[in-house]
Design a protein around this motif. Structure first.
Motif, PDB file in Angstrom:
ATOM      1  N   GLY A 149       0.801  -1.220   0.000  1.00  0.00           N
ATOM      2  CA  GLY A 149       0.000   0.000   0.000  1.00  0.00           C
ATOM      3  C   GLY A 149       0.833   1.269   0.000  1.00  0.00           C
ATOM      4  O   GLY A 149       0.500   2.244  -0.688  1.00  0.00           O
ATOM      5  N   THR A 150       1.931   1.268   0.752  1.00  0.00           N
ATOM      6  CA  THR A 150       2.744   2.486   0.821  1.00  0.00           C
ATOM      7  C   THR A 150       3.450   2.783  -0.504  1.00  0.00           C
ATOM      8  O   THR A 150       3.550   3.945  -0.908  1.00  0.00           O
ATOM      9  CB  THR A 150       3.791   2.369   1.948  1.00  0.00           C
ATOM     10  N   ILE A 151       3.926   1.747  -1.182  1.00  0.00           N
ATOM     11  CA  ILE A 151       4.594   1.963  -2.475  1.00  0.00           C
ATOM     12  C   ILE A 151       3.608   2.531  -3.488  1.00  0.00           C
ATOM     13  O   ILE A 151       3.927   3.478  -4.233  1.00  0.00           O
ATOM     14  CB  ILE A 151       5.222   0.651  -2.986  1.00  0.00           C
ATOM     15  N   LEU A 152       2.409   1.986  -3.534  1.00  0.00           N
ATOM     16  CA  LEU A 152       1.391   2.485  -4.458  1.00  0.00           C
ATOM     17  C   LEU A 152       1.020   3.930  -4.138  1.00  0.00           C
ATOM     18  O   LEU A 152       0.849   4.759  -5.039  1.00  0.00           O
ATOM     19  CB  LEU A 152       0.155   1.588  -4.386  1.00  0.00           C
ATOM     20  N   TRP A 153       0.930   4.261  -2.864  1.00  0.00           N
ATOM     21  CA  TRP A 153       0.569   5.614  -2.445  1.00  0.00           C
ATOM     22  C   TRP A 153       1.619   6.639  -2.889  1.00  0.00           C
ATOM     23  O   TRP A 153       1.274   7.722  -3.367  1.00  0.00           O
ATOM     24  CB  TRP A 153       0.383   5.653  -0.936  1.00  0.00           C
ATOM     25  N   VAL A 154       2.896   6.303  -2.733  1.00  0.00           N
ATOM     26  CA  VAL A 154       3.969   7.202  -3.170  1.00  0.00           C
ATOM     27  C   VAL A 154       3.853   7.473  -4.667  1.00  0.00           C
ATOM     28  O   VAL A 154       3.968   8.619  -5.128  1.00  0.00           O
ATOM     29  CB  VAL A 154       5.358   6.606  -2.854  1.00  0.00           C
ATOM     30  N   ALA A 155       3.636   6.424  -5.441  1.00  0.00           N
ATOM     31  CA  ALA A 155       3.543   6.581  -6.893  1.00  0.00           C
ATOM     32  C   ALA A 155       2.394   7.502  -7.287  1.00  0.00           C
ATOM     33  O   ALA A 155       2.555   8.379  -8.153  1.00  0.00           O
ATOM     34  CB  ALA A 155       3.381   5.210  -7.549  1.00  0.00           C
ATOM     35  N   LEU A 156       1.249   7.333  -6.651  1.00  0.00           N
ATOM     36  CA  LEU A 156       0.092   8.153  -7.001  1.00  0.00           C
ATOM     37  C   LEU A 156       0.293   9.619  -6.616  1.00  0.00           C
ATOM     38  O   LEU A 156      -0.081  10.524  -7.368  1.00  0.00           O
ATOM     39  CB  LEU A 156      -1.156   7.593  -6.307  1.00  0.00           C
ATOM     40  N   CYS A 157       0.887   9.875  -5.464  1.00  0.00           N
ATOM     41  CA  CYS A 157       1.129  11.262  -5.041  1.00  0.00           C
ATOM     42  C   CYS A 157       2.143  11.955  -5.943  1.00  0.00           C
ATOM     43  O   CYS A 157       1.996  13.139  -6.268  1.00  0.00           O
ATOM     44  CB  CYS A 157       1.595  11.297  -3.590  1.00  0.00           C
ATOM     45  N   THR A 158       3.184  11.237  -6.345  1.00  0.00           N
ATOM     46  CA  THR A 158       4.182  11.830  -7.231  1.00  0.00           C
ATOM     47  C   THR A 158       3.565  12.145  -8.585  1.00  0.00           C
ATOM     48  O   THR A 158       3.802  13.212  -9.166  1.00  0.00           O
ATOM     49  CB  THR A 158       5.380  10.881  -7.416  1.00  0.00           C
ATOM     50  N   PHE A 159       2.754  11.241  -9.098  1.00  0.00           N
ATOM     51  CA  PHE A 159       2.058  11.472 -10.368  1.00  0.00           C
ATOM     52  C   PHE A 159       1.140  12.692 -10.249  1.00  0.00           C
ATOM     53  O   PHE A 159       1.078  13.535 -11.150  1.00  0.00           O
ATOM     54  CB  PHE A 159       1.264  10.229 -10.744  1.00  0.00           C
ATOM     55  N   GLY A 160       0.445  12.810  -9.129  1.00  0.00           N
ATOM     56  CA  GLY A 160      -0.448  13.943  -8.938  1.00  0.00           C
ATOM     57  C   GLY A 160       0.275  15.281  -8.931  1.00  0.00           C
ATOM     58  O   GLY A 160      -0.282  16.306  -9.352  1.00  0.00           O
ATOM     59  N   ALA A 161       1.541  15.294  -8.464  1.00  0.00           N
ATOM     60  CA  ALA A 161       2.308  16.543  -8.426  1.00  0.00           C
ATOM     61  C   ALA A 161       2.535  17.118  -9.815  1.00  0.00           C
ATOM     62  O   ALA A 161       2.791  18.319  -9.956  1.00  0.00           O
ATOM     63  CB  ALA A 161       3.649  16.304  -7.736  1.00  0.00           C
ATOM     64  N   ALA A 162       2.430  16.298 -10.847  1.00  0.00           N
ATOM     65  CA  ALA A 162       2.604  16.783 -12.217  1.00  0.00           C
ATOM     66  C   ALA A 162       1.535  17.795 -12.601  1.00  0.00           C
ATOM     67  O   ALA A 162       1.726  18.581 -13.538  1.00  0.00           O
ATOM     68  CB  ALA A 162       2.587  15.608 -13.194  1.00  0.00           C
ATOM     69  N   PHE A 163       0.420  17.795 -11.893  1.00  0.00           N
ATOM     70  CA  PHE A 163      -0.694  18.674 -12.238  1.00  0.00           C
ATOM     71  C   PHE A 163      -0.859  19.822 -11.238  1.00  0.00           C
ATOM     72  O   PHE A 163      -1.849  20.553 -11.295  1.00  0.00           O
ATOM     73  CB  PHE A 163      -1.984  17.854 -12.308  1.00  0.00           C
ATOM     74  N   ALA A 164       0.102  19.994 -10.356  1.00  0.00           N
ATOM     75  CA  ALA A 164       0.030  21.063  -9.348  1.00  0.00           C
ATOM     76  C   ALA A 164       0.163  22.430 -10.011  1.00  0.00           C
ATOM     77  O   ALA A 164       0.884  22.598 -11.002  1.00  0.00           O
ATOM     78  CB  ALA A 164       1.115  20.882  -8.308  1.00  0.00           C
ATOM     79  N   THR A 165      -0.522  23.415  -9.445  1.00  0.00           N
ATOM     80  CA  THR A 165      -0.513  24.761 -10.025  1.00  0.00           C
ATOM     81  C   THR A 165       0.124  25.812  -9.122  1.00  0.00           C
ATOM     82  O   THR A 165       0.202  26.975  -9.504  1.00  0.00           O
ATOM     83  CB  THR A 165      -1.953  25.202 -10.336  1.00  0.00           C
ATOM     84  N   GLY A 166       0.547  25.428  -7.942  1.00  0.00           N
ATOM     85  CA  GLY A 166       1.142  26.405  -7.042  1.00  0.00           C
ATOM     86  C   GLY A 166       1.670  25.764  -5.781  1.00  0.00           C
ATOM     87  O   GLY A 166       1.703  24.524  -5.651  1.00  0.00           O
ATOM     88  N   PHE A 167       2.030  26.596  -4.843  1.00  0.00           N
ATOM     89  CA  PHE A 167       2.678  26.129  -3.623  1.00  0.00           C
ATOM     90  C   PHE A 167       1.780  25.214  -2.790  1.00  0.00           C
ATOM     91  O   PHE A 167       2.208  24.146  -2.352  1.00  0.00           O
ATOM     92  CB  PHE A 167       3.125  27.332  -2.788  1.00  0.00           C
ATOM     93  N   VAL A 168       0.523  25.609  -2.570  1.00  0.00           N
ATOM     94  CA  VAL A 168      -0.355  24.844  -1.679  1.00  0.00           C
ATOM     95  C   VAL A 168      -0.633  23.434  -2.208  1.00  0.00           C
ATOM     96  O   VAL A 168      -0.478  22.452  -1.459  1.00  0.00           O
ATOM     97  CB  VAL A 168      -1.675  25.612  -1.421  1.00  0.00           C
ATOM     98  N   PRO A 169      -1.034  23.268  -3.488  1.00  0.00           N
ATOM     99  CA  PRO A 169      -1.227  21.888  -3.974  1.00  0.00           C
ATOM    100  C   PRO A 169       0.050  21.053  -3.891  1.00  0.00           C
ATOM    101  O   PRO A 169      -0.004  19.866  -3.535  1.00  0.00           O
ATOM    102  CB  PRO A 169      -1.660  22.091  -5.433  1.00  0.00           C
ATOM    103  N   LEU A 170       1.179  21.657  -4.217  1.00  0.00           N
ATOM    104  CA  LEU A 170       2.436  20.919  -4.130  1.00  0.00           C
ATOM    105  C   LEU A 170       2.739  20.510  -2.694  1.00  0.00           C
ATOM    106  O   LEU A 170       3.216  19.396  -2.439  1.00  0.00           O
ATOM    107  CB  LEU A 170       3.587  21.776  -4.669  1.00  0.00           C
ATOM    108  N   ALA A 171       2.472  21.396  -1.750  1.00  0.00           N
ATOM    109  CA  ALA A 171       2.734  21.084  -0.350  1.00  0.00           C
ATOM    110  C   ALA A 171       1.885  19.903   0.118  1.00  0.00           C
ATOM    111  O   ALA A 171       2.372  19.006   0.820  1.00  0.00           O
ATOM    112  CB  ALA A 171       2.467  22.310   0.525  1.00  0.00           C
ATOM    113  N   LEU A 172       0.611  19.874  -0.275  1.00  0.00           N
ATOM    114  CA  LEU A 172      -0.266  18.771   0.121  1.00  0.00           C
ATOM    115  C   LEU A 172       0.194  17.454  -0.497  1.00  0.00           C
ATOM    116  O   LEU A 172       0.205  16.409   0.174  1.00  0.00           O
ATOM    117  CB  LEU A 172      -1.709  19.082  -0.302  1.00  0.00           C
ATOM    118  N   LEU A 173       0.576  17.503  -1.770  1.00  0.00           N
ATOM    119  CA  LEU A 173       1.029  16.288  -2.437  1.00  0.00           C
ATOM    120  C   LEU A 173       2.375  15.822  -1.896  1.00  0.00           C
ATOM    121  O   LEU A 173       2.627  14.613  -1.781  1.00  0.00           O
ATOM    122  CB  LEU A 173       1.107  16.522  -3.943  1.00  0.00           C
TER     123      LEU A 173
END
Length: 440
Positions: free
Chosen positions: A90-114
């Motif tokens: 579960g932890t390996i899958l979670w890391v992959a999904l969060c890193t992928f999500g960072a590709a669509f970040a638009t600023g500091f706050v979304p990046l910080a959450l991801l």
């Protein structure tokens, strides 16, 4: 056959289960490392394209490390309840999904959450993988094998560094960092490898059949009971110092090479390659040393060497040739120190709370040490970046060295034993193992 095994060193002595577990943990650690390394490499691009300041870049690094503290402890507790393998997947899958999500970040706050979410997964994977490999491998080889898993960090880092100039040449800067983050989905493949080929830890499986103490909050906080409190705090302090110093150099080294020393992307990649090569060799060397001379002497020696490396790197202004050698030594010592905590912390606690303790000590070290990258960013706003890095890294390693002076020596113990108050023997009928004589 015996000659062939001897030629392969400790790896040739592993049985089939030990080998499969080693490669599963190595792959998970390496792929998570690749995702974590991507951020360090794209800091200049984030500053340029999203308008982040240096302090904000430090905050993003800290967000991941605070997440690692929470995720490491939470995953460790879960691993003690539902098993090492399920939580590792579960932890390996979670890391992959969060890193992928960072590709669509638009600023500091979304990046910080991801980044916080990515850190939760990374901290959990490191804690549970460390527990699993330590329980599976026999005591005589534990230091070498468990430390060698951390060489996966260097392989993941190398993969990120190798991809970085390729992506930079194919895409403009404002798009390249997004593509780089999107590649972070690759580690999800490791989940299928682990699910198919790696069995649950036998030590855990045996412990899971024994009567359990109270669950809930009491079980979580058991590592702070009088029998374990001092051991827990010393281990967490050691982890804080090592991770704090390491993260200063890991997070800020690419930026230091690019901005303080004026290197190009291609030139920086050469020095990072030397650093990565050291990160690959360091754990292998540390494991040999620790299994022979003991955990505590090995920590002390490598901490002193790393303090010297950092001082020369950021204060002595070495020429380009020596800088390559120092880059190698820096990587070797920082990953050696990180790798040494895996078997040491596993040996300090009994099976029923090993994941909990490993998660807190490793995750807590990441969380408390996470202030260091942010502190570098704040100091660098008014002082040279190299000075800020040196002061913070050396201060952190000094904290770790003090903790080493009171660390119990546990080399070669059978897992399942209990460490009580430091320097005492405590028996634990629940696990069916002998008590552990903790030696100074």
């Amino acid at each position: 056959m015996r000659t062939r095994a001897a030629a392969m060193g400790w790896y040739g002595q592993l049985d089939a289960t030990e080998r499969r577990t080693f490669w599963a943990c190595f792959a998970g650690f390496g792929l998570d490392s690749m995702d974590n390394s991507i951020y360090a490499l794209v800091i200049p691009a984030l500053i340029a394209t999203l308008g982040l300041t240096r302090p904000e870049a430090g905050y993003l690094a800290t967000a991941a490390l605070v997440g690692a503290a929470a995720g490491g402890w939470g995953a460790g507790v879960a691993a003690d309840r539902i098993g090492r393998i399920r939580v590792l997947q579960g932890t390996i899958l979670w890391v992959a999904l969060c890193t992928f999500g960072a590709a669509f970040a638009t600023g500091f706050v979304p990046l910080a959450l991801l980044r916080f979410g990515q850190g939760m997964g990374y901290g959990g994977e490191a804690a549970v993988g460390a527990t699993l490999i330590s329980e599976v491998v026999r005591p005589a080889l534990r230091g070498r094998v468990a430390s060698a898993v951390s060489s996966g960090y260097a392989v993941g880092y190398a993969g990120a560094v190798a991809l970085f100039p390729i992506i930079a040449s194919l895409f403009p800067q404002d798009l390249g960092w997004r593509v780089f983050f999107a590649i972070g989905l690759i580690p999800a493949a490791a989940v299928f490898l682990i699910r198919r080929f790696v069995p649950e830890s036998g030590v855990y499986a045996e412990s899971a059949t024994a009567p359990r103490r109270a669950g809930g909050l009491d079980a979580v906080l058991r590592i702070f009971a009088p029998a374990y409190r001092r051991t827990t705090l010393v281990a967490a302090t050691l982890s804080t110092g090592i991770f704090g110093g390491n993260y200063v150099m890991i997070i800020w080294l690419p930026t230091y090479l690019r901005t303080a020393l004026g290197f190009t992307v291609a030139t920086s990649a050469g020095y990072l390659a030397a650093n990565i090569a050291g990160s690959l060799v360091g754990p292998l060397l540390y494991g040999q040393v620790a299994d022979r001379v003991g955990r505590r002497p090995a920590f002390g020696a490598f901490l002193l060497l790393q303090a010297l490396n950092v001082s020369l790197y950021v204060f002595a202004a070495p020429s380009l040739g020596p800088l390559i050698g120092l880059s190698f030594a820096l990587g070797a010592c920082q990953n050696a120190l990180a790798s040494g905590m895996t078997p040491t912390f596993a040996e300090l606690f009994e099976t029923s709370l090993r994941g909990n303790a490993q998660g807190f000590c490793l995750g807590g070290g990441r969380g408390f040490g996470s202030v260091m990258p942010t502190l570098v960013g704040l100091i660098a706003a008014t002082a040279p970046l190299g000075t800020a890095m040196g002061v913070c890294a050396l201060g952190a390693y000094a904290v770790a060295f003090v903790a080493t002076l009171v660390l119990p020596e546990t080399t070669g113990v059978e897992l399942g034993s209990v460490v009580g108050r430091m320097g005492t023997r405590v028996s634990e009928p629940m696990d069916g193992d002998r008590g552990l004589d903790v030696r100074f």
